[in-house]
Design a protein around this motif. Structure first.
Motif, PDB file in Angstrom:
ATOM      1  N   ILE A 101      34.203 -11.561   0.263  1.00  0.00           N
ATOM      2  CA  ILE A 101      32.805 -11.726   0.656  1.00  0.00           C
ATOM      3  C   ILE A 101      32.449 -13.200   0.504  1.00  0.00           C
ATOM      4  O   ILE A 101      32.599 -13.767  -0.571  1.00  0.00           O
ATOM      5  N   SER A 102      31.978 -13.795   1.566  1.00  0.00           N
ATOM      6  CA  SER A 102      31.585 -15.204   1.485  1.00  0.00           C
ATOM      7  C   SER A 102      30.263 -15.313   0.736  1.00  0.00           C
ATOM      8  O   SER A 102      29.302 -14.637   1.057  1.00  0.00           O
ATOM      9  N   SER A 103      30.264 -16.158  -0.259  1.00  0.00           N
ATOM     10  CA  SER A 103      29.058 -16.349  -1.057  1.00  0.00           C
ATOM     11  C   SER A 103      29.080 -17.759  -1.615  1.00  0.00           C
ATOM     12  O   SER A 103      30.032 -18.144  -2.274  1.00  0.00           O
ATOM     13  N   ARG A 104      28.014 -18.490  -1.358  1.00  0.00           N
ATOM     14  CA  ARG A 104      27.940 -19.830  -1.929  1.00  0.00           C
ATOM     15  C   ARG A 104      26.478 -20.165  -2.140  1.00  0.00           C
ATOM     16  O   ARG A 104      25.821 -20.761  -1.306  1.00  0.00           O
ATOM     17  N   ARG A 105      25.957 -19.744  -3.229  1.00  0.00           N
ATOM     18  CA  ARG A 105      24.543 -19.916  -3.552  1.00  0.00           C
ATOM     19  C   ARG A 105      24.174 -21.389  -3.643  1.00  0.00           C
ATOM     20  O   ARG A 105      23.061 -21.780  -3.344  1.00  0.00           O
ATOM     21  N   SER A 106      25.123 -22.218  -4.034  1.00  0.00           N
ATOM     22  CA  SER A 106      24.830 -23.633  -4.224  1.00  0.00           C
ATOM     23  C   SER A 106      24.439 -24.322  -2.923  1.00  0.00           C
ATOM     24  O   SER A 106      23.816 -25.374  -2.946  1.00  0.00           O
ATOM     25  N   LEU A 107      24.795 -23.754  -1.774  1.00  0.00           N
ATOM     26  CA  LEU A 107      24.402 -24.347  -0.505  1.00  0.00           C
ATOM     27  C   LEU A 107      22.920 -24.117  -0.206  1.00  0.00           C
ATOM     28  O   LEU A 107      22.301 -24.867   0.534  1.00  0.00           O
ATOM     29  N   LEU A 108      22.364 -23.066  -0.782  1.00  0.00           N
ATOM     30  CA  LEU A 108      20.986 -22.700  -0.487  1.00  0.00           C
ATOM     31  C   LEU A 108      19.969 -23.455  -1.325  1.00  0.00           C
ATOM     32  O   LEU A 108      18.820 -23.573  -0.927  1.00  0.00           O
ATOM     33  N   GLY A 109      20.371 -23.910  -2.474  1.00  0.00           N
ATOM     34  CA  GLY A 109      19.414 -24.521  -3.386  1.00  0.00           C
ATOM     35  C   GLY A 109      18.637 -23.442  -4.124  1.00  0.00           C
ATOM     36  O   GLY A 109      18.981 -22.275  -4.105  1.00  0.00           O
ATOM     37  N   SER A 110      17.566 -23.829  -4.748  1.00  0.00           N
ATOM     38  CA  SER A 110      16.774 -22.885  -5.525  1.00  0.00           C
ATOM     39  C   SER A 110      15.857 -22.083  -4.609  1.00  0.00           C
ATOM     40  O   SER A 110      15.065 -22.645  -3.861  1.00  0.00           O
ATOM     41  N   PRO A 111      15.923 -20.755  -4.703  1.00  0.00           N
ATOM     42  CA  PRO A 111      15.051 -19.935  -3.853  1.00  0.00           C
ATOM     43  C   PRO A 111      13.581 -19.984  -4.289  1.00  0.00           C
ATOM     44  O   PRO A 111      12.716 -19.563  -3.541  1.00  0.00           O
ATOM     45  N   ILE A 112      13.320 -20.517  -5.479  1.00  0.00           N
ATOM     46  CA  ILE A 112      11.926 -20.596  -5.947  1.00  0.00           C
ATOM     47  C   ILE A 112      11.437 -22.041  -6.050  1.00  0.00           C
ATOM     48  O   ILE A 112      10.452 -22.325  -6.721  1.00  0.00           O
ATOM     49  N   LYS A 113      12.119 -22.938  -5.371  1.00  0.00           N
ATOM     50  CA  LYS A 113      11.755 -24.352  -5.463  1.00  0.00           C
ATOM     51  C   LYS A 113      10.310 -24.600  -5.039  1.00  0.00           C
ATOM     52  O   LYS A 113       9.570 -25.323  -5.713  1.00  0.00           O
ATOM     53  N   ALA A 114       9.882 -24.012  -3.928  1.00  0.00           N
ATOM     54  CA  ALA A 114       8.505 -24.217  -3.456  1.00  0.00           C
ATOM     55  C   ALA A 114       7.501 -23.732  -4.494  1.00  0.00           C
ATOM     56  O   ALA A 114       6.481 -24.389  -4.746  1.00  0.00           O
ATOM     57  N   THR A 115       7.799 -22.607  -5.127  1.00  0.00           N
ATOM     58  CA  THR A 115       6.913 -22.072  -6.161  1.00  0.00           C
ATOM     59  C   THR A 115       6.905 -22.981  -7.378  1.00  0.00           C
ATOM     60  O   THR A 115       5.845 -23.233  -7.972  1.00  0.00           O
ATOM     61  N   THR A 116       8.056 -23.487  -7.763  1.00  0.00           N
ATOM     62  CA  THR A 116       8.149 -24.389  -8.912  1.00  0.00           C
ATOM     63  C   THR A 116       7.344 -25.668  -8.662  1.00  0.00           C
ATOM     64  O   THR A 116       6.617 -26.130  -9.544  1.00  0.00           O
ATOM     65  N   VAL A 117       7.458 -26.222  -7.472  1.00  0.00           N
ATOM     66  CA  VAL A 117       6.711 -27.439  -7.125  1.00  0.00           C
ATOM     67  C   VAL A 117       5.212 -27.135  -7.124  1.00  0.00           C
ATOM     68  O   VAL A 117       4.410 -27.886  -7.684  1.00  0.00           O
ATOM     69  N   ALA A 118       4.825 -26.015  -6.508  1.00  0.00           N
ATOM     70  CA  ALA A 118       3.402 -25.660  -6.432  1.00  0.00           C
ATOM     71  C   ALA A 118       2.815 -25.371  -7.807  1.00  0.00           C
ATOM     72  O   ALA A 118       1.634 -25.656  -8.065  1.00  0.00           O
ATOM     73  N   SER A 119       3.618 -24.839  -8.716  1.00  0.00           N
ATOM     74  CA  SER A 119       3.113 -24.483 -10.046  1.00  0.00           C
ATOM     75  C   SER A 119       2.692 -25.702 -10.853  1.00  0.00           C
ATOM     76  O   SER A 119       1.944 -25.573 -11.821  1.00  0.00           O
ATOM     77  N   ALA A 120       3.147 -26.883 -10.465  1.00  0.00           N
ATOM     78  CA  ALA A 120       2.774 -28.107 -11.183  1.00  0.00           C
ATOM     79  C   ALA A 120       1.337 -28.534 -10.879  1.00  0.00           C
ATOM     80  O   ALA A 120       0.763 -29.347 -11.602  1.00  0.00           O
ATOM     81  N   LYS A 121       0.759 -27.967  -9.819  1.00  0.00           N
ATOM     82  CA  LYS A 121      -0.617 -28.321  -9.461  1.00  0.00           C
ATOM     83  C   LYS A 121      -1.591 -27.618 -10.396  1.00  0.00           C
ATOM     84  O   LYS A 121      -1.444 -26.435 -10.706  1.00  0.00           O
ATOM     85  N   LYS A 122      -2.592 -28.328 -10.819  1.00  0.00           N
ATOM     86  CA  LYS A 122      -3.618 -27.767 -11.707  1.00  0.00           C
ATOM     87  C   LYS A 122      -4.335 -26.628 -10.983  1.00  0.00           C
ATOM     88  O   LYS A 122      -4.689 -26.746  -9.823  1.00  0.00           O
ATOM     89  N   GLY A 123      -4.518 -25.519 -11.674  1.00  0.00           N
ATOM     90  CA  GLY A 123      -5.229 -24.377 -11.114  1.00  0.00           C
ATOM     91  C   GLY A 123      -4.357 -23.418 -10.321  1.00  0.00           C
ATOM     92  O   GLY A 123      -4.861 -22.440  -9.757  1.00  0.00           O
ATOM     93  N   TYR A 124      -3.050 -23.669 -10.286  1.00  0.00           N
ATOM     94  CA  TYR A 124      -2.162 -22.811  -9.494  1.00  0.00           C
ATOM     95  C   TYR A 124      -2.089 -21.397 -10.078  1.00  0.00           C
ATOM     96  O   TYR A 124      -2.070 -20.424  -9.330  1.00  0.00           O
ATOM     97  N   LEU A 125      -2.060 -21.277 -11.404  1.00  0.00           N
ATOM     98  CA  LEU A 125      -2.013 -19.950 -12.021  1.00  0.00           C
ATOM     99  C   LEU A 125      -3.230 -19.134 -11.604  1.00  0.00           C
ATOM    100  O   LEU A 125      -3.110 -17.965 -11.257  1.00  0.00           O
ATOM    101  N   LYS A 126      -4.401 -19.760 -11.633  1.00  0.00           N
ATOM    102  CA  LYS A 126      -5.622 -19.044 -11.240  1.00  0.00           C
ATOM    103  C   LYS A 126      -5.523 -18.603  -9.778  1.00  0.00           C
ATOM    104  O   LYS A 126      -5.933 -17.491  -9.429  1.00  0.00           O
ATOM    105  N   ALA A 127      -4.977 -19.443  -8.919  1.00  0.00           N
ATOM    106  CA  ALA A 127      -4.818 -19.084  -7.507  1.00  0.00           C
ATOM    107  C   ALA A 127      -3.861 -17.894  -7.346  1.00  0.00           C
ATOM    108  O   ALA A 127      -4.114 -16.988  -6.546  1.00  0.00           O
ATOM    109  N   VAL A 128      -2.794 -17.890  -8.127  1.00  0.00           N
ATOM    110  CA  VAL A 128      -1.835 -16.776  -8.077  1.00  0.00           C
ATOM    111  C   VAL A 128      -2.515 -15.495  -8.542  1.00  0.00           C
ATOM    112  O   VAL A 128      -2.379 -14.431  -7.914  1.00  0.00           O
ATOM    113  N   LEU A 129      -3.258 -15.585  -9.646  1.00  0.00           N
ATOM    114  CA  LEU A 129      -3.954 -14.410 -10.180  1.00  0.00           C
ATOM    115  C   LEU A 129      -5.013 -13.895  -9.197  1.00  0.00           C
ATOM    116  O   LEU A 129      -5.177 -12.684  -9.028  1.00  0.00           O
ATOM    117  N   THR A 130      -5.706 -14.794  -8.544  1.00  0.00           N
ATOM    118  CA  THR A 130      -6.716 -14.413  -7.551  1.00  0.00           C
ATOM    119  C   THR A 130      -6.060 -13.659  -6.392  1.00  0.00           C
ATOM    120  O   THR A 130      -6.562 -12.622  -5.942  1.00  0.00           O
TER     121      THR A 130
END
Length: 189
Positions: A101-130
């Motif tokens: 089975i071909s599998s190479r996760r390292s080619l994809l990068g982090s699947p949650i990178k966009a979320t990790t970057v967005a979480s650094a913004k102030k108020g992001y937790l409140k937006a997620v909870l909303t």
């Protein structure tokens, strides 16, 4: 053919104590049975009886086609797994390769990178909870006063990723009906 191989293996066990090389031992014993490492193979028709899946794995195919390479394949896998002990994705990749089975996760990068970057913004937790409240995944938005920013950031990542997976979970269990009853029934059996 199988009888010849069994005779060869039995003979090998008798002469192994004085032999200097395993390859030489195999050549000697297989020669007694009129075989060599290039001709001693498993009977593929016979081995098909033991294969319990429609699609055999790459390791199965290689060991059946040339059993003399099996130690090499297993040592390669052992080395890869030893080297990937701290990286689950590398372990999965090594085992997947052995299964064909071909599998190479390292080619994809982090699947949650966009979320990790967005979480650094102030108020992001409140937006997620909303958003979770709008989607009826949360009854009330808790007071976030006094919660340190790094904790809010980590919580936002976890909650965002978890809430993003809800549609997939719902689709997976859509035909089950009452999931709680199905779970309780499965636990009883």
């Amino acid at each position: 053919m199988l009888k010849k191989i069994l005779i060869a293996v039995f003979s090998l066990s008798m002469i192994c104590a004085d032999a200097s090389s395993l390859d030489t031992d195999f050549d000697t014993v297989l020669g007694l049975a009129g075989l060599g490492r290039d001709s001693a193979r498993f009977d593929t028709d016979l081995m098909a009886i033991f294969r319990d899946a429609e699609f055999p794995t790459a390791v199965y195919q290689q060991t059946i086609s040339n059993p003399w390479r099996t130690p090499f394949f297993m040592q390669t896998l052992r080395t890869q797994l030893d080297g990937s002990i701290t990286s689950p994705q590398d372990s999965v990749q090594a085992i997947a390769r052995m299964l064909g089975i071909s599998s190479r996760r390292s080619l994809l990068g982090s699947p949650i990178k966009a979320t990790t970057v967005a979480s650094a913004k102030k108020g992001y937790l409140k937006a997620v909870l909303t958003k979770m409240k709008e989607d009826r995944l949360l009854a009330e938005i808790p007071d976030l006063t006094g919660i340190p920013e790094p904790v809010q950031q980590a919580a936002a990542i976890i909650l965002k990723v978890a809430s993003d997976s809800v549609p997939y979970r719902r689709a997976s269990f859509a035909k089950i009906g009452n999931v709680t009853d199905a779970f309780n029934q499965a636990v009883k059996t």
